[in-house]
Design an enzyme around this catalytic site. Structure first.
Site, mmCIF file in Angstrom:
data_model
loop_
_atom_site.group_PDB
_atom_site.id
_atom_site.type_symbol
_atom_site.label_atom_id
_atom_site.label_comp_id
_atom_site.label_asym_id
_atom_site.label_seq_id
_atom_site.Cartn_x
_atom_site.Cartn_y
_atom_site.Cartn_z
ATOM 1 N N CYS A 269 0.791 -1.233 0.000
ATOM 2 C CA CYS A 269 0.000 0.000 0.000
ATOM 3 C C CYS A 269 0.824 1.285 0.000
ATOM 4 O O CYS A 269 0.803 2.022 -0.987
ATOM 5 C CB CYS A 269 -0.934 -0.007 1.204
ATOM 6 S SG CYS A 269 -2.269 -1.197 1.008
HETATM 7 N N1 LIG Z 1 -2.918 -5.942 1.417
HETATM 8 C C1 LIG Z 1 -3.381 -4.893 2.049
HETATM 9 O O1 LIG Z 1 -3.099 -4.694 3.214
HETATM 10 C C2 LIG Z 1 -4.293 -3.882 1.368
HETATM 11 C C3 LIG Z 1 -4.942 -2.942 2.164
HETATM 12 C C4 LIG Z 1 -5.790 -2.043 1.580
HETATM 13 C C5 LIG Z 1 -5.963 -2.054 0.206
HETATM 14 N N2 LIG Z 1 -5.321 -2.971 -0.572
HETATM 15 C C6 LIG Z 1 -5.581 -2.954 -2.011
HETATM 16 O O2 LIG Z 1 -6.444 -4.034 -2.329
HETATM 17 C C7 LIG Z 1 -6.111 -4.584 -3.603
HETATM 18 C C8 LIG Z 1 -5.807 -6.057 -3.451
HETATM 19 O O3 LIG Z 1 -4.661 -6.197 -2.631
HETATM 20 P P1 LIG Z 1 -4.261 -7.582 -1.964
HETATM 21 O O4 LIG Z 1 -3.227 -7.238 -0.953
HETATM 22 O O5 LIG Z 1 -5.440 -8.346 -1.547
HETATM 23 O O6 LIG Z 1 -3.576 -8.307 -3.208
HETATM 24 P P2 LIG Z 1 -3.183 -9.859 -3.280
HETATM 25 O O7 LIG Z 1 -2.097 -9.952 -4.285
HETATM 26 O O8 LIG Z 1 -2.961 -10.415 -1.921
HETATM 27 O O9 LIG Z 1 -4.494 -10.562 -3.839
HETATM 28 C C9 LIG Z 1 -5.037 -10.269 -5.072
HETATM 29 C C10 LIG Z 1 -5.459 -11.564 -5.735
HETATM 30 O O10 LIG Z 1 -6.033 -11.226 -7.010
HETATM 31 C C11 LIG Z 1 -5.702 -12.265 -7.925
HETATM 32 N N3 LIG Z 1 -5.871 -11.745 -9.277
HETATM 33 C C12 LIG Z 1 -5.054 -10.967 -10.011
HETATM 34 N N4 LIG Z 1 -5.621 -10.666 -11.180
HETATM 35 C C13 LIG Z 1 -6.822 -11.262 -11.193
HETATM 36 C C14 LIG Z 1 -7.881 -11.296 -12.120
HETATM 37 N N5 LIG Z 1 -7.825 -10.631 -13.269
HETATM 38 N N6 LIG Z 1 -8.975 -12.017 -11.808
HETATM 39 C C15 LIG Z 1 -9.055 -12.691 -10.636
HETATM 40 N N7 LIG Z 1 -8.099 -12.680 -9.713
HETATM 41 C C16 LIG Z 1 -6.988 -11.964 -9.983
HETATM 42 C C17 LIG Z 1 -4.285 -12.627 -7.558
HETATM 43 O O11 LIG Z 1 -3.954 -13.921 -8.001
HETATM 44 C C18 LIG Z 1 -4.324 -12.519 -6.031
HETATM 45 O O12 LIG Z 1 -4.605 -13.762 -5.416
HETATM 46 C C19 LIG Z 1 -4.950 -3.744 -4.113
HETATM 47 O O13 LIG Z 1 -5.430 -2.722 -4.929
HETATM 48 C C20 LIG Z 1 -4.357 -3.170 -2.853
HETATM 49 O O14 LIG Z 1 -3.685 -1.955 -3.092
HETATM 50 C C21 LIG Z 1 -4.509 -3.897 -0.010
#
Ligand SMILES: NC(=O)c1ccc[n+]([C@@H]2O[C@H](COP(=O)([O-])OP(=O)(O)OC[C@H]3O[C@@H](n4cnc5c(N)ncnc54)[C@H](O)[C@@H]3O)[C@@H](O)[C@H]2O)c1
Length: 437
Positions: A269
């Protein structure tokens, strides 16, 4: 009507992207009584989930098993299965590309795949972090391609995720949820579903406000950490203990929030969202030079750490090149298994480029990529500690027993001042303190 289905729990929910954000959300939906279809393009994750295995710290295997228990959860990598869903949450990554620029490819791909199956009266909620105005300028047009009208034929909202992995005090249930629909009825429906999940919802007037609020929250941290990182270096130059300075300032009961210096800022993030913001803002008259500069300061901390370690080793009669250095902890913060944008990994890359014989240990990470090559976690034992010229305490997981460490290592370089409680020890040097008396 969708609203009724939300209230009587008969709404079918789809979650796209089952990572740190999507999987806990799917878990919350199932726990509340909804049926959930999870979609992830990573086949290994799908297989793990189907075996009842978790891959994120905030959910254990038993939580994953309980997801499947009542027959209310299924996972797939095929979007076709989402056709029957009433509500679809999009939680895919929005990372940086190889050039360090925002990479919307995964998000836009997920949106385009959703557009293929979009059916009348579906609600789509985007949770991925994006630059302001993305929902209305880039996501809405992709979803409207087949001629469905937002607010009438389908519904679209943005609701940023604020999850803090590993934080036991704040979770989905007690962190207010910002919500903004493209139209008023989009907002209302999205508010309904999150409230049914037990969340406290705060609605705002437009997706752009919600997108910008998320960016503000995270750039606020990046800028303040940069401030204290710069100050820490200046304090060190002048023999002033920054750690004592921060504690002293923190005694002020108002108008000040303590941020701590360290080897840089990691995770999916803070270092990423700042770039989404500066990239977006550069098209305007003002730009975002403050945040850009803050990002540069934080990104340069790994080099500062390596230079400081080199000085510390010289003070102990050793050159950095050829020295055995063990880095403890490679995740972006303590007690989690996420190593995305981790300053510790960057540090290991720089150390090995400068000729140090570097190895690492982390109880939560079996392998990392260092300058494109795999490096395996070392076996943690007394022999490993004894043979090092220096042990760098990069991420102080609770797993490490600091007292034992200090009696087994010739020299410890502590990057987060976590050893302060041990009192003065000749073999421990804290980052920024090596010039202090
Ligand atoms: N991790 C955090 O603490 C956090 C906190 C707030 C916001 N976010 C935001 O949330 C979003 C997701 O982050 P995350 O940490 O969960 O990511 P992550 O990488 O842990 O999980 C995302 C998942 O999406 C899958 N993916 C990718 N492309 C895809 C598609 N086209 N169709 C289906 N699945 C697909 C990936 O394989 C992965 O398992 C990001 O935009 C991030 O900035 C994350």
């Amino acid at each position: 009507m969708l609203k009724n289905k939300v209230f009587d729990y008969s709404a079918q929910i789809g979650v796209i992207g089952l990572g740190y954000v999507g999987l806990p959300l799917a878990h919350a939906c199932v726990k509340s009584g909804y049926s959930v279809m999870g979609i992830d393009t990573d086949l290994q994750k799908v297989a793990k989930l189907n075996k009842g295995q978790s891959y994120i710290a905030d959910l254990c295997d038993a939580d994953v098993a309980s997801l499947f228990g009542g027959g209310k959860f299924s996972v797939s990598s095929h979007y076709g299965t989402l056709k029957s869903c009433d509500i679809i949450f999009i939680c895919v990554p929005t990372p940086l590309n190889k050039e360090g620029q925002p990479d919307y490819n995964l998000l836009f791909k997920a949106v385009e795949s959703t557009a293929e199956i979009l059916s009348p009266s579906q609600l789509i909620v985007v949770e991925s972090t994006v630059a302001p105005q993305t929902t209305e300028k880039n996501i809405l047009p992709r979803l409207s391609k087949k001629g469905l009208l937002v607010g009438e034929d389908f519904f679209l909202a943005y609701s940023p995720e604020r999850i803090d992995p590993g934080n036991s005090a704040y979770n989905l249930a007690n962190t207010p949820k910002l919500v903004a629909g493209v139209t008023e009825n989009c907002t209302k429906l999205t508010q309904n579903i999150y409230e049914q999940l037990g969340m406290f919802v705060v609605t705002v007037s437009s997706p752009a406000v919600a997108e910008m609020a998320k960016i503000l929250e995270n750039t606020y941290r990046d800028v303040n950490i940069a401030l204290v990182n710069e100050m820490a270096q200046i304090c060190s130059e002048n023999g002033i203990d920054i750690w004592e300075v921060v504690s002293a300032a923190a005694t002020k009961p108002y108008g000040y929030q303590a941020f701590y210096p360290g080897p840089g800022v990691g995770g999916h993030c803070i270092p990423v969202d700042s770039v989404y913001y500066t990239d977006w803002a550069q098209n305007g008259k003002i730009g975002a030079s403050l945040v850009r500069h803050a990002r540069d300061i934080n990104a340069a901390m790994s080099k500062y750490v390596v230079d400081s370690l080199s000085t510390v080793l010289l003070n102990n009669g050793r050159q950095l090149s050829g020295s055995k250095v063990l880095v403890l902890g490679v995740t972006y913060k303590r007690d989690i298994n996420d190593q995305r944008e981790s300053p510790a990994v960057k540090l290991i890359e720089l150390l090995s480029r400068r000729g140090a014989l570097v190895s690492y240990h982390d109880p939560y990470v079996e392998e990392i990529k260092v300058n494109g090559r795999a490096l395996h976690c070392s076996r943690f034992d007394k022999r490993l500690l004894n043979e090092q010229d220096c042990v760098v305490m990069a991420v102080a997981h609770k797993w490490y027993d600091l007292r034992n460490l200090s009696s087994s290592c010739a020299l410890i370089f502590d990057l987060t001042n976590v050893t302060v409680g041990l009192g003065y020890r000749k073999n421990i040097v804290s980052l920024f303190k090596h010039n202090c008396k």
